[in-house]
Design a protein around this motif. Structure first.
Motif, short mmCIF file in Angstrom:
data_model
loop_
_atom_site.label_atom_id
_atom_site.label_comp_id
_atom_site.label_asym_id
_atom_site.label_seq_id
_atom_site.Cartn_x
_atom_site.Cartn_y
_atom_site.Cartn_z
N ALA A 104 3.64 8.61 7.05
CA ALA A 104 3.29 7.43 7.83
C ALA A 104 4.50 6.54 8.09
O ALA A 104 4.80 6.19 9.24
N ALA A 105 5.23 6.18 7.04
CA ALA A 105 6.38 5.28 7.20
C ALA A 105 7.49 5.94 7.99
O ALA A 105 8.10 5.33 8.88
N GLY A 106 7.78 7.21 7.69
CA GLY A 106 8.88 7.89 8.36
C GLY A 106 8.66 8.07 9.85
O GLY A 106 9.55 7.80 10.66
N TYR A 110 18.65 3.17 3.80
CA TYR A 110 17.41 2.41 3.80
C TYR A 110 16.31 3.17 3.05
O TYR A 110 16.25 4.40 3.11
N PHE A 111 15.43 2.44 2.38
CA PHE A 111 14.28 3.03 1.71
C PHE A 111 13.03 2.29 2.17
O PHE A 111 12.98 1.06 2.15
N ILE A 112 12.00 3.05 2.59
CA ILE A 112 10.77 2.44 3.09
C ILE A 112 9.55 3.18 2.54
O ILE A 112 9.64 4.30 2.06
N GLY A 113 8.40 2.51 2.62
CA GLY A 113 7.15 3.15 2.23
C GLY A 113 6.97 3.26 0.74
O GLY A 113 7.45 2.44 -0.05
N GLU A 114 6.30 4.32 0.33
CA GLU A 114 5.86 4.46 -1.06
C GLU A 114 7.00 4.70 -2.04
O GLU A 114 6.85 4.45 -3.24
N VAL A 115 8.14 5.18 -1.57
CA VAL A 115 9.27 5.43 -2.47
C VAL A 115 9.82 4.13 -3.06
O VAL A 115 10.50 4.13 -4.08
N VAL A 169 6.75 -1.05 -4.32
CA VAL A 169 5.73 -1.95 -3.76
C VAL A 169 4.46 -1.11 -3.67
O VAL A 169 4.43 -0.10 -2.97
N THR A 170 3.42 -1.52 -4.39
CA THR A 170 2.18 -0.74 -4.45
C THR A 170 1.01 -1.63 -4.09
O THR A 170 0.79 -2.67 -4.71
N GLY A 171 0.25 -1.21 -3.09
CA GLY A 171 -0.89 -2.00 -2.64
C GLY A 171 -2.17 -1.63 -3.34
O GLY A 171 -2.29 -0.58 -3.98
N ASN A 198 -1.76 0.15 1.36
CA ASN A 198 -0.56 0.96 1.27
C ASN A 198 -0.13 1.49 2.64
O ASN A 198 1.07 1.62 2.91
N PHE A 199 -1.09 1.78 3.51
CA PHE A 199 -0.71 2.13 4.88
C PHE A 199 -0.05 0.94 5.57
O PHE A 199 0.94 1.10 6.29
#
Length: 392
Positions: free
Chosen positions: A13-15, A361-366, A369-371, A377-378
């Motif tokens: 999703a993030a990528g 850069y680092f994005i998303g679940e890696v 930050v956890t929803g 999380n999406f």
């Protein structure tokens, strides 16, 4: 060596969203993923309908060792911003409850949206493609793969967490971060069923399948959601939510009748009543659970009038203050997400870039930050992707 403006590793999703938005800004983008099937985690999410965001997303629904980090990204790209793209692509959606938005059709519609957005951004793809080395260079980054070597000033890591390894989840992004000198917050399963020692849970195993709404508390977490009893322990939305706050050794406190004064109700019902205690409680709780509970307290078959006020108060307290101590969880194989990840104190909150590694850069679940359960999380995937895409 092929040259790009942006390399994105991870086509989840993030990528995909980051690659699309960067491409639409005129950047030449290459998107790489090791999987053979695109967006598998999106596909299975939300029971196959993808809970793609939550209308109420705010920093309050996210956990991190650096809790204010997510504020900037969430404010700059909101649920309404992503919803505009959903509407633009003609995707029918509905709100289930508590702001949770799902596709009316299937999760494939969100995958199709992301692919179409990547096409609009003229994103190049390499999939399946395995990255064998990442090397910082003067003015950029080079990655070696089984399909050649690629170079760009910006490298975005969107490889996700360790949840659900059977669909390809790995710790690759964490290993890269560590290799580049970035600190990590220890990863652990989150949004995951909790388990109990067999001997402790044996009396309740026969209640597998019983579900009811409860209030569940652990540390700073408190949720009113449905609880599901299983052969091995507890599951359902209440447990998935609280699991993000639970650590080994912690107790859970379960209120099986939230917002009710059960003691007062039982004492009032006792006056002049010949009813069985089981009959009264079964109107409030699932009968199988009520029978087992009364049996364990030697109260099964007793009439209300036969039970002392003190015992009724103790019974009520136990039902509304059920203390449990899980011995573990179902692990990453059943977890929906990973808690922990790249320590956000090493990342710029506006751009997602590593402070000491320009262009990385680092994005998303890696990221750490956890929803909560329910589309959060999406939304972090969309918001963090947007932040990086505006910076690369």
């Amino acid at each position: 060596m092929a040259q790009y403006d942006v390399l994105v590793i991870g086509a989840g999703a993030a990528g995909m969203y980051c690659a699309a938005l960067a491409g639409q800004r005129g950047r030449r983008v290459l998107l790489i993923d090791h999987a053979t099937r695109l967006g598998e985690k999106i596909r299975i999410s939300g029971g196959g309908r993808c809970n793609f965001t939550n209308l109420h997303a705010s920093p309050a629904q996210y956990l991190s060792d650096n809790p204010h980090y997510c504020r900037s990204a969430l404010a700059r790209h909101t649920p309404q911003d992503f919803l505009k793209r959903v509407r633009h692509h003609g995707i029918r959606w509905f709100e289930k409850h508590k702001g949770q938005l799902f596709c009316e059709d299937s999760s494939q519609r969100i995958i199709d949206l992301l692919q179409a957005e990547c096409d609009d951004g003229r994103v190049d793809w390499r999939m399946p493609c395995t990255v064998t080395a990442v090397t910082p260079e003067a003015g950029g980054w080079a990655i070696a793969t089984d399909q050649g070597t690629f170079e760009a000033p910006s490298l975005v890591v969107a490889t996700g967490g360790m949840a659900i390894p059977k669909i390809g989840a790995t710790d690759w992004g964490l290993r890269l971060a560590k290799q580049q000198g970035l600190p990590l917050v220890s990863p652990r399963p989150a949004l995951v069923p909790l388990t109990f020692a067999r001997e402790d849970w044996a009396p309740f195993a026969e209640l597998a399948g019983v579900a009811l709404e409860v209030m569940l508390r652990c540390n700073e977490g408190e949720f009113r959601e449905d609880l599901l009893l299983t052969h091995r322990g507890l599951s359902g939305p209440a447990i998935l939510q609280i699991s993000s706050y639970w650590q080994h050794g912690d107790e859970l406190v379960v209120d099986l009748l939230p917002e009710q004064d059960l003691a007062a109700l039982l004492l009032e019902a006792k006056q002049g009543s010949r009813q069985q205690l089981l009959t009264v409680l079964s109107q409030l709780l699932p009968r199988r659970l009520t029978e087992l509970w009364l049996q364990r307290h030697d109260l099964l078959g007793r009439a209300l009038a036969e039970v002392s006020d003190k015992t009724l108060r103790q019974l009520a307290h136990g039902l509304q203050h059920w203390v449990l101590r899980p011995d573990g969880s179902e692990g990453f194989r059943k977890a929906e997400v990973m808690r922990g990840g790249v320590d956000t104190r090493a990342l710029d909150s506006r751009t997602m870039m590593a402070r000491e590694r320009p262009g990385l850069y680092f994005i998303g679940e890696v990221v750490d930050v956890t929803g909560w359960l329910g589309g959060y999380n999406f939304q972090w995937a969309w918001s963090s992707a947007f932040a990086a895409a505006q910076a690369v």
